[in-house]
Design an enzyme around this catalytic site. Structure first.
Site, PDB file in Angstrom:
ATOM      1  CE1 TYR A 191      40.224  42.598  37.859  1.00  0.00           C
ATOM      2  CE2 TYR A 191      40.883  44.901  37.756  1.00  0.00           C
ATOM      3  CZ  TYR A 191      41.069  43.625  38.240  1.00  0.00           C
ATOM      4  OH  TYR A 191      42.109  43.387  39.099  1.00  0.00           O
ATOM      5  CE  LYS A 204      42.502  41.250  35.757  1.00  0.00           C
ATOM      6  NZ  LYS A 204      43.331  42.449  36.027  1.00  0.00           N
ATOM      7  CB  THR A 254      49.578  45.540  37.257  1.00  0.00           C
ATOM      8  OG1 THR A 254      48.802  44.459  37.774  1.00  0.00           O
ATOM      9  CG2 THR A 254      51.039  45.146  37.215  1.00  0.00           C
TER      10      THR A 254
END
Length: 342
Positions: free
Chosen positions: A171, A199, A85
């Protein structure tokens, strides 16, 4: 050299940036003893923070500081710096580590700073993680080697190379890496006291598979995070939507089961991911007036029809729930600046 936090007339510097005796990890001789995996495991709302740009493509630190401060004021507990992001994939490592250090120096006493120092190269991941902890980040975010991929044993060795450095979140996002991190790899990593958690973007069955065995999980999917939190025992979410509506996302993670609020947010979340993240988020924040409408290529803003749809959604949900104070507006194509060299 101290990194200077940008300011504007409405932004108040947090205490961590001005009180010398307060917790400033990068200035502490005992930094490695200050943050533990247990400090990370309790975080319920982590924002994958956006990186704003100036018209020439450099970081807009004033807008960045304001955006992080809005997260803190709305109860966000951690930020991922330079993740997908935040467009870490478009940064040089110098930019990357500078932004992690800047975030720690300005906000490290008010919010946990998790630096994305993962790479498909183990050597780069080691070097970046060393630098990230040297400038005071509280934890590292690590992805599995992508594109070239590796074997299961190679993944285990990759994570074993970085876990000893400090608190770590692994992740798993196969849609971007092209390779799932199977449970056997996570269970191997869980033998390290530095594994804070995972995550996880595969889905809630996988979330529950880990939580049932005592492994901390954050949902990596905004559209699933409510059910992950309340039905599958996830600790919380690493959120894109919280860049826009941090207060509502905090309510979703802290205030108990709330299917009505979850349903209210779903059109916004679906809109954010109509094109690969962070295209929707970048467009939205520009239209809210909290970042300049500057895009580093290859990202382009959403088309006008989608920009108009966002304006309507803000009005339906309520402008007061979104970051910033300017009226939302549908920008014209000519308002956007596209930067290919930066």
């Amino acid at each position: 050299m101290m990194l200077v936090c940008g300011r504007n007339a409405r932004w108040r510097s947090p205490e961590a940036a001005v009180i010398s005796s307060f917790h400033l990890p990068m200035r502490s001789f005992e930094v490695k003893n200050r943050t533990f995996a247990e400090d990370i495991k309790s975080l319920r709302l982590i924002t994958a923070i956006k990186t704003p740009y100036l018209p020439d493509g450099r970081f807009d630190l004033e807008a960045y500081d304001s955006l992080v401060n809005m997260q803190i004021e709305n109860g966000v507990e951690g930020v991922i710096v330079g993740g997908t992001t935040g467009e870490g994939q478009l940064m040089s490592w110098d930019e990357h580590i500078m932004l992690i250090g800047h975030t720690v120096n300005c906000f490290g006493g008010s919010i946990k700073v998790i630096g994305n120092t993962g790479s498909n190269s183990t050597r780069e991941a080691i070097h970046a993680t060393e630098q990230g902890f040297a400038v005071g980040m509280h934890a590292a975010l690590h992805i599995n080697p992508y594109y070239g991929k590796t074997s299961i044993e190679g993944m285990i060795s990759h994570f074993d190379s970085v876990l000893p450095m400090g608190p770590t979140i692994i992740y798993n996002v196969p849609s971007r890496t092209g390779q799932d991190i199977p449970p056997s790899v996570i269970f191997a990593a869980a033998e390290s006291p530095n594994l804070a958690g995972v995550k996880e973007c595969v889905g809630n069955d996988r979330v529950e598979h880990y939580t049932s065995k005592g492994i901390v999980v954050w949902s990596g999917n905004d559209d699933q995070c409510h059910d992950s939190r309340w039905d599958h025992d996830a600790t919380g979410v690493v959120s894109v939507a919280s860049n826009l509506v941090p207060g509502l996302m905090r309510e979703l993670m802290f205030a108990g089961k709330n299917p009505a609020l979850n349903s209210k947010l779903m059109p916004l979340i679906e809109w954010l991911f109509k094109e690969p993240n962070p295209i929707g988020l970048n467009t939205a924040l520009a239209q809210l007036g909290v970042v300049r409408p500057v895009f580093r290529l290859p990202y382009l803003p959403l088309p006008l029809s989608e920009r108009l749809e966002f304006v309507n959604m803000v009005k339906e949900i309520g402008r007061q729930h979104f970051v910033g104070e300017r009226d939302v507006q549908a920008l014209d194509d000519d308002d956007f600046i596209l930067v290919g060299r930066y």
